[in-house]
Write a protein that holds these residues in place. Structure first.
Motif, short mmCIF file in Angstrom:
data_model
loop_
_atom_site.label_atom_id
_atom_site.label_comp_id
_atom_site.label_asym_id
_atom_site.label_seq_id
_atom_site.Cartn_x
_atom_site.Cartn_y
_atom_site.Cartn_z
N SER A 27 -64.41 89.78 60.76
CA SER A 27 -63.01 89.43 60.99
C SER A 27 -62.86 88.59 62.25
O SER A 27 -63.82 88.40 63.00
N ALA A 28 -61.66 88.14 62.48
CA ALA A 28 -61.37 87.35 63.68
C ALA A 28 -61.69 88.13 64.94
O ALA A 28 -62.08 87.55 65.95
N GLU A 29 -61.57 89.43 64.88
CA GLU A 29 -61.87 90.28 66.04
C GLU A 29 -63.36 90.28 66.38
O GLU A 29 -63.74 90.53 67.52
N ASP A 30 -64.20 89.96 65.41
CA ASP A 30 -65.65 89.95 65.62
C ASP A 30 -66.17 88.65 66.24
O ASP A 30 -67.30 88.61 66.72
N ILE A 31 -65.35 87.60 66.18
CA ILE A 31 -65.79 86.28 66.65
C ILE A 31 -64.83 85.82 67.74
O ILE A 31 -63.68 85.46 67.46
N ALA A 32 -65.29 85.85 68.97
CA ALA A 32 -64.43 85.53 70.12
C ALA A 32 -63.80 84.14 70.01
O ALA A 32 -62.66 83.94 70.43
N GLU A 33 -64.51 83.20 69.43
CA GLU A 33 -64.00 81.84 69.32
C GLU A 33 -62.95 81.65 68.23
O GLU A 33 -62.35 80.59 68.11
N TRP A 34 -62.73 82.68 67.41
CA TRP A 34 -61.77 82.58 66.30
C TRP A 34 -60.37 82.75 66.87
O TRP A 34 -59.80 83.83 66.92
N ASP A 35 -59.82 81.63 67.32
CA ASP A 35 -58.47 81.62 67.88
C ASP A 35 -57.55 80.84 66.95
O ASP A 35 -57.96 80.43 65.85
N SER A 36 -56.32 80.62 67.36
CA SER A 36 -55.35 79.96 66.49
C SER A 36 -55.76 78.52 66.15
O SER A 36 -55.56 78.05 65.03
N PHE A 37 -56.37 77.84 67.10
CA PHE A 37 -56.80 76.46 66.86
C PHE A 37 -57.95 76.42 65.85
O PHE A 37 -57.91 75.65 64.88
N SER A 38 -58.96 77.25 66.05
CA SER A 38 -60.09 77.26 65.12
C SER A 38 -59.66 77.81 63.75
O SER A 38 -60.22 77.42 62.73
N HIS A 39 -58.65 78.66 63.74
CA HIS A 39 -58.14 79.20 62.47
C HIS A 39 -57.63 78.08 61.57
O HIS A 39 -57.89 78.07 60.37
N ILE A 40 -56.95 77.12 62.16
CA ILE A 40 -56.45 75.97 61.40
C ILE A 40 -57.62 75.20 60.80
O ILE A 40 -57.61 74.82 59.63
N HIS A 41 -58.65 74.98 61.61
CA HIS A 41 -59.84 74.27 61.13
C HIS A 41 -60.55 75.05 60.02
O HIS A 41 -61.01 74.46 59.04
N LEU A 42 -60.63 76.37 60.17
CA LEU A 42 -61.24 77.20 59.14
C LEU A 42 -60.49 77.08 57.82
O LEU A 42 -61.10 76.87 56.77
N CYS A 43 -59.18 77.22 57.88
CA CYS A 43 -58.38 77.15 56.65
C CYS A 43 -58.53 75.79 55.98
O CYS A 43 -58.70 75.71 54.75
N ALA A 44 -58.49 74.73 56.75
CA ALA A 44 -58.64 73.38 56.19
C ALA A 44 -60.03 73.20 55.56
O ALA A 44 -60.16 72.63 54.47
N ALA A 45 -61.06 73.69 56.24
CA ALA A 45 -62.42 73.56 55.72
C ALA A 45 -62.61 74.37 54.44
O ALA A 45 -63.28 73.92 53.50
N VAL A 46 -62.02 75.57 54.39
CA VAL A 46 -62.11 76.40 53.18
C VAL A 46 -61.39 75.70 52.03
O VAL A 46 -61.90 75.65 50.90
N GLU A 47 -60.21 75.17 52.30
CA GLU A 47 -59.48 74.45 51.25
C GLU A 47 -60.31 73.30 50.70
O GLU A 47 -60.40 73.12 49.48
N LYS A 48 -60.90 72.53 51.58
CA LYS A 48 -61.69 71.37 51.16
C LYS A 48 -62.93 71.79 50.37
O LYS A 48 -63.20 71.24 49.30
N GLU A 49 -63.67 72.76 50.89
CA GLU A 49 -64.92 73.19 50.24
C GLU A 49 -64.69 73.78 48.85
O GLU A 49 -65.45 73.52 47.93
#
Length: 80
Positions: A27-49
């Motif tokens: 989860s986001a709690e397990d990854i310190a770098e998983w913040d609101s900014f990286s969350h946007i990038h994650l969602c976009a990358a998942v959508e694309k993939e």
């Protein structure tokens, strides 16, 4: 490549960490770098993939790999 493996590659790319290993309970709690900014990038990358579109509500509620798996499954179940 399985869905979880694809998600792991996405997270490794977004967080620039080739050693990052995930499972469905990560989860986001397990990854310190998983913040609101990286969350946007994650969602976009998942959508694309996976060729899906998440609603704003879905993207906001994603807090774990399990959430991503559920959304991917829901989006692909309508196309099978």
């Amino acid at each position: 490549m399985e869905t979880i493996e694809k998600l792991q590659k996405i997270l490794q790319d977004v967080f620039d960490d080739e050693t990052l290993v995930i499972d469905e309970h990560t989860s986001a709690e397990d990854i310190a770098e998983w913040d609101s900014f990286s969350h946007i990038h994650l969602c976009a990358a998942v959508e694309k993939e996976f060729g899906i579109r998440m609603t704003t509500e879905q993207a906001i509620r994603v807090k774990s790999i399990q959430d991503f798996l559920r959304i991917i499954e829901e989006n692909h179940s309508g196309t099978l």
